[in-house]
Design a protein around this motif. Structure first.
Motif, PDB file in Angstrom:
ATOM      1  N   SER A  10     -19.852  78.561 -35.865  1.00  0.00           N
ATOM      2  CA  SER A  10     -19.689  77.562 -36.935  1.00  0.00           C
ATOM      3  C   SER A  10     -19.882  78.193 -38.301  1.00  0.00           C
ATOM      4  N   GLY A  11     -20.845  79.129 -38.385  1.00  0.00           N
ATOM      5  CA  GLY A  11     -21.059  79.819 -39.644  1.00  0.00           C
ATOM      6  C   GLY A  11     -19.875  80.676 -40.042  1.00  0.00           C
ATOM      7  N   ILE A  14     -17.001  78.185 -41.529  1.00  0.00           N
ATOM      8  CA  ILE A  14     -17.164  77.775 -42.928  1.00  0.00           C
ATOM      9  C   ILE A  14     -17.303  79.002 -43.831  1.00  0.00           C
ATOM     10  N   GLY A  15     -17.877  80.087 -43.264  1.00  0.00           N
ATOM     11  CA  GLY A  15     -17.980  81.323 -44.038  1.00  0.00           C
ATOM     12  C   GLY A  15     -16.614  81.916 -44.349  1.00  0.00           C
ATOM     13  N   SER A  16     -15.650  81.688 -43.473  1.00  0.00           N
ATOM     14  CA  SER A  16     -14.289  82.173 -43.740  1.00  0.00           C
ATOM     15  C   SER A  16     -13.691  81.464 -44.955  1.00  0.00           C
ATOM     16  N   ILE A  17     -13.958  80.164 -45.062  1.00  0.00           N
ATOM     17  CA  ILE A  17     -13.484  79.421 -46.241  1.00  0.00           C
ATOM     18  C   ILE A  17     -14.179  79.941 -47.500  1.00  0.00           C
ATOM     19  N   TYR A  18     -15.513  80.077 -47.414  1.00  0.00           N
ATOM     20  CA  TYR A  18     -16.247  80.641 -48.555  1.00  0.00           C
ATOM     21  C   TYR A  18     -15.702  82.029 -48.912  1.00  0.00           C
ATOM     22  N   GLY A  19     -15.464  82.822 -47.881  1.00  0.00           N
ATOM     23  CA  GLY A  19     -15.023  84.189 -48.104  1.00  0.00           C
ATOM     24  C   GLY A  19     -13.672  84.265 -48.797  1.00  0.00           C
ATOM     25  N   LEU A  20     -12.746  83.416 -48.383  1.00  0.00           N
ATOM     26  CA  LEU A  20     -11.415  83.422 -49.011  1.00  0.00           C
ATOM     27  C   LEU A  20     -11.514  83.060 -50.496  1.00  0.00           C
ATOM     28  N   ILE A 246     -23.141  84.161 -45.981  1.00  0.00           N
ATOM     29  CA  ILE A 246     -23.679  82.881 -46.456  1.00  0.00           C
ATOM     30  C   ILE A 246     -23.438  81.777 -45.424  1.00  0.00           C
ATOM     31  N   GLY A 247     -22.239  81.767 -44.837  1.00  0.00           N
ATOM     32  CA  GLY A 247     -21.911  80.733 -43.852  1.00  0.00           C
ATOM     33  C   GLY A 247     -22.788  80.813 -42.619  1.00  0.00           C
ATOM     34  N   VAL A 248     -22.961  82.022 -42.078  1.00  0.00           N
ATOM     35  CA  VAL A 248     -23.760  82.179 -40.851  1.00  0.00           C
ATOM     36  C   VAL A 248     -25.230  81.862 -41.112  1.00  0.00           C
ATOM     37  N   ILE A 249     -25.768  82.363 -42.224  1.00  0.00           N
ATOM     38  CA  ILE A 249     -27.176  82.086 -42.538  1.00  0.00           C
ATOM     39  C   ILE A 249     -27.403  80.589 -42.725  1.00  0.00           C
ATOM     40  N   GLY A 250     -26.456  79.917 -43.371  1.00  0.00           N
ATOM     41  CA  GLY A 250     -26.586  78.473 -43.569  1.00  0.00           C
ATOM     42  C   GLY A 250     -26.642  77.713 -42.258  1.00  0.00           C
ATOM     43  N   GLU A 251     -25.751  78.053 -41.321  1.00  0.00           N
ATOM     44  CA  GLU A 251     -25.728  77.350 -40.033  1.00  0.00           C
ATOM     45  C   GLU A 251     -26.976  77.658 -39.205  1.00  0.00           C
ATOM     46  N   LEU A 252     -27.413  78.928 -39.194  1.00  0.00           N
ATOM     47  CA  LEU A 252     -28.600  79.293 -38.411  1.00  0.00           C
ATOM     48  C   LEU A 252     -29.853  78.628 -38.955  1.00  0.00           C
ATOM     49  N   SER A 253     -29.993  78.593 -40.279  1.00  0.00           N
ATOM     50  CA  SER A 253     -31.186  77.989 -40.871  1.00  0.00           C
ATOM     51  C   SER A 253     -31.243  76.498 -40.596  1.00  0.00           C
ATOM     52  N   GLU A 254     -30.078  75.838 -40.662  1.00  0.00           N
ATOM     53  CA  GLU A 254     -30.073  74.402 -40.389  1.00  0.00           C
ATOM     54  C   GLU A 254     -30.261  74.119 -38.907  1.00  0.00           C
TER      55      GLU A 254
END
Length: 290
Positions: A10-11, A14-20, A246-254
């Motif tokens: 999941s991270g 959403i991280g792919s969108i952030y990354g683009l 950022i995407g992976v850290i966000g999903e893991l923390s939540e």
């Protein structure tokens, strides 16, 4: 273990969108020295135009994407010609403020034309479930990850091996020397804005397919900006992978700590990283522009 793998997946989505979007930020900054705070709104505009095009014409999805790329390039070039080029010679801070004004204008214009209701973005790639071991993704989520790595590889090859890409790198390193070597700096600037609009537009279309075409998707641009800082403002590829982090850290923390940490965990990581490497994970130490 299954939970961990699904959170990472999941991270990455959403991280792919952030990354683009982060790649889009970095391309403009690396080439022109300008931070475009309207990047999220440009992304939203291209997504809305693509949605309208898809509703008006019964185009196959691949043709719709090609048409959207052309539309995005036009949006990028017009932005550079009408908004940025008249500001050449002005302080960078002034140009940045102009992009903030452009962002507000685009948001208001989109609300006036399309309204404030969200609409689904139908496509032939959505709806299917794909199982990769214990990880389950929708087909459009997998498409987002594939799109990110495809765009990243294309951007790397473009800047590394094409004459235009080398000219853009030369302009970024020393604009005066590039001019003396015969590089058309204005054309390079327009090209950078066009490429940036195309990449962020593809991110907007993908995000709209996954969720919906809504008037608040510009906020993804704001969420992606920390990824650019984390990866390095002058490193398009580094910024892209900053988005994944950022995407992976966000999903893991939540997933493991608690609801609400998704929004702030990335910023905490950025603070720690920038205290150690102020120019970002992949940025150049001699960076001077703001």
């Amino acid at each position: 273990m299954d939970l961990l793998l699904n959170l990472i997946a999941s991270g990455l989505v959403i991280g792919s969108i952030y990354g683009l979007i982060a790649v889009s930020f970095a391309i403009i900054f690396k080439t022109t020295g300008v931070l475009n705070f309207a990047q999220g709104e440009v992304m939203m505009l291209v997504a809305y135009l693509s949605w309208s095009l898809g509703n008006a014409l019964p185009l196959p999805f691949p043709i719709l994407i090609l048409a959207s790329i052309i539309v995005a390039a036009i949006v990028g070039v017009l932005t550079e010609r009408l908004v940025i080029r008249p500001m050449i010679g002005q302080p960078i801070f002034t140009i940045v403020m102009v992009t903030i004004g452009l962002a507000a204008t685009l948001r208001s214009g989109i609300h006036m034309i399309w309204g404030v209701d969200a609409e689904s973005f139908e496509s032939s790639i959505s709806g299917g479930l794909i199982e990769i071991g214990p990880v389950v993704l929708y087909s459009e989520q997998l498409a987002a990850i594939i799109l990110f790595f495809t765009v990243s590889a294309t951007v790397y090859l473009f800047f590394r091996f094409t004459r235009v890409g080398v000219a853009m790198r030369a302009t970024a390193m020393d604009e005066t020397s590039a001019l003396l070597m015969g590089v058309d700096v204005r054309r390079v600037s327009a090209l950078a804005w066009a490429i940036s609009a195309i990449i962020s537009g593809l991110a907007g279309i993908t995000f709209s397919i996954m969720f919906s075409r809504a008037p608040d998707i510009w906020f993804q641009g704001l969420r992606s900006f920390p990824a650019t800082i984390l990866g390095g403002l002058d490193s398009p590829i580094g910024s892209g992978f900053g988005g994944l982090i950022i995407g992976v850290i966000g999903e893991l923390s939540e997933g493991y700590i608690g609801h609400g940490l998704k929004e702030i965990s990335g910023f905490i990581v950025i603070i720690v990283v920038l205290m150690i490497k102020p120019y970002g994970l992949f940025g150049e130490k001699e960076l001077e522009r703001v």
